[in-house]
Motif scaffolding. Sequence first.
Motif, short mmCIF file in Angstrom:
data_model
loop_
_atom_site.label_atom_id
_atom_site.label_comp_id
_atom_site.label_asym_id
_atom_site.label_seq_id
_atom_site.Cartn_x
_atom_site.Cartn_y
_atom_site.Cartn_z
N ILE A 14 28.41 38.13 18.32
CA ILE A 14 27.84 38.37 16.99
C ILE A 14 28.93 38.47 15.92
O ILE A 14 28.97 37.67 14.99
N SER A 281 25.28 40.82 24.59
CA SER A 281 24.74 40.00 23.51
C SER A 281 23.29 40.34 23.22
O SER A 281 22.90 40.52 22.05
N ASN A 282 22.49 40.44 24.28
CA ASN A 282 21.08 40.73 24.08
C ASN A 282 20.85 42.17 23.63
O ASN A 282 19.92 42.44 22.85
N ARG A 284 22.92 43.97 21.71
CA ARG A 284 23.26 44.03 20.30
C ARG A 284 22.24 43.29 19.45
O ARG A 284 21.91 43.72 18.33
N ARG A 285 21.71 42.20 19.96
CA ARG A 285 20.67 41.46 19.23
C ARG A 285 19.42 42.32 19.08
O ARG A 285 18.78 42.34 18.01
N VAL A 288 20.05 44.99 16.47
CA VAL A 288 20.00 44.45 15.11
C VAL A 288 18.56 44.30 14.66
O VAL A 288 18.19 44.65 13.53
#
Length: 332
Positions: A14, A281-282, A284-285, A288
């Motif tokens: 990100i 990644s998932n 943090r996604r 967000v």
Amino acid sequence: IIGLMLATVGLAPIDSVSRYTFGSNALNGGFDILTVLVGVFAISEILLAAENSHKPASQKATVITDFNIKGFGFTLKEFFSQIPNCIRSALIGIGLGILPGIGSGTSNMLSYTIAKNQSKHPEKFGTGIIDGVVASETANNATIGGTIIPLLTLGIPGDAVTAILIGSLTMYGMQPGIKMFTENVTFTATIMILMLLANVVFLIFGLATAKISAKVLNVSQPTVWTAVCILCVVGSFALNNTFFDVGVMFAAGVLGFFLKVFKFPNGPFVLGLLLGSMLESNMRRALVMSHGSWATFVTRPVSCVLFIAIVLTFCWPVLKAAMAKKKAAAQA
């Protein structure tokens, strides 16, 4: 935890912040998965063999002078007894194959671990027991078919091989995805048929070369380990044409050696390394999208169900042991 820690090395997802690189540009991309796997599984075995070389052998080595194949090498009783194991392992392989980026390296270890946990004789795993062979190899082969599913339906590569395949299809003017079933029906059907025929070819090739392959056991151990070490070095260097990967491979080998010495399984380490970047990644996604609220992991239906399933998975061995202890006490 060690695998997850190594997965955080390099540029963060990100925002691309450099982490734990210590100023080295070679670490910006993180550790190459294949390099670490070669070190943990191959180099660690070489170090372990060297460490045990001075110890007297517990039994005299058996030299194979002949190897005959009778039928398929197993009885009908063994075949039918492995059907549940085969179905479970195939479903695991297909399921993990559909998830992009996981690959067979994860599915066969997960299937092997589940088969070991479900077995009445877990102590025999690691000695060539048929349950372990069926579990790992079935999941490994099923993953290949699983990776093709997102490729042909969504145009998403399941692993590095299918990513190359997408590039090849694009070069020939084909668009991976739903159009494969409308504009390239013949080609798509051909892929499916060839994948079925590939398993038949594997069977024929395996039976034809089994006699020759067994003779490899007659080669002296120092020669085998030397050849393996050379191939590991060449393979690690060839990945990115840098000696940095060779150093990472040997460092991973030392780490794998100590894991084996202190009886820590390699499977969880590899799972953490393989899935660490995807997990971060998932996560943090999701944070967000939820504006930083951790409640999204337990309030959304799918994530809540998965979270409960994970908790039950962790609790089941404890409950099983408690029930067994209670049953033994009642019998006493």
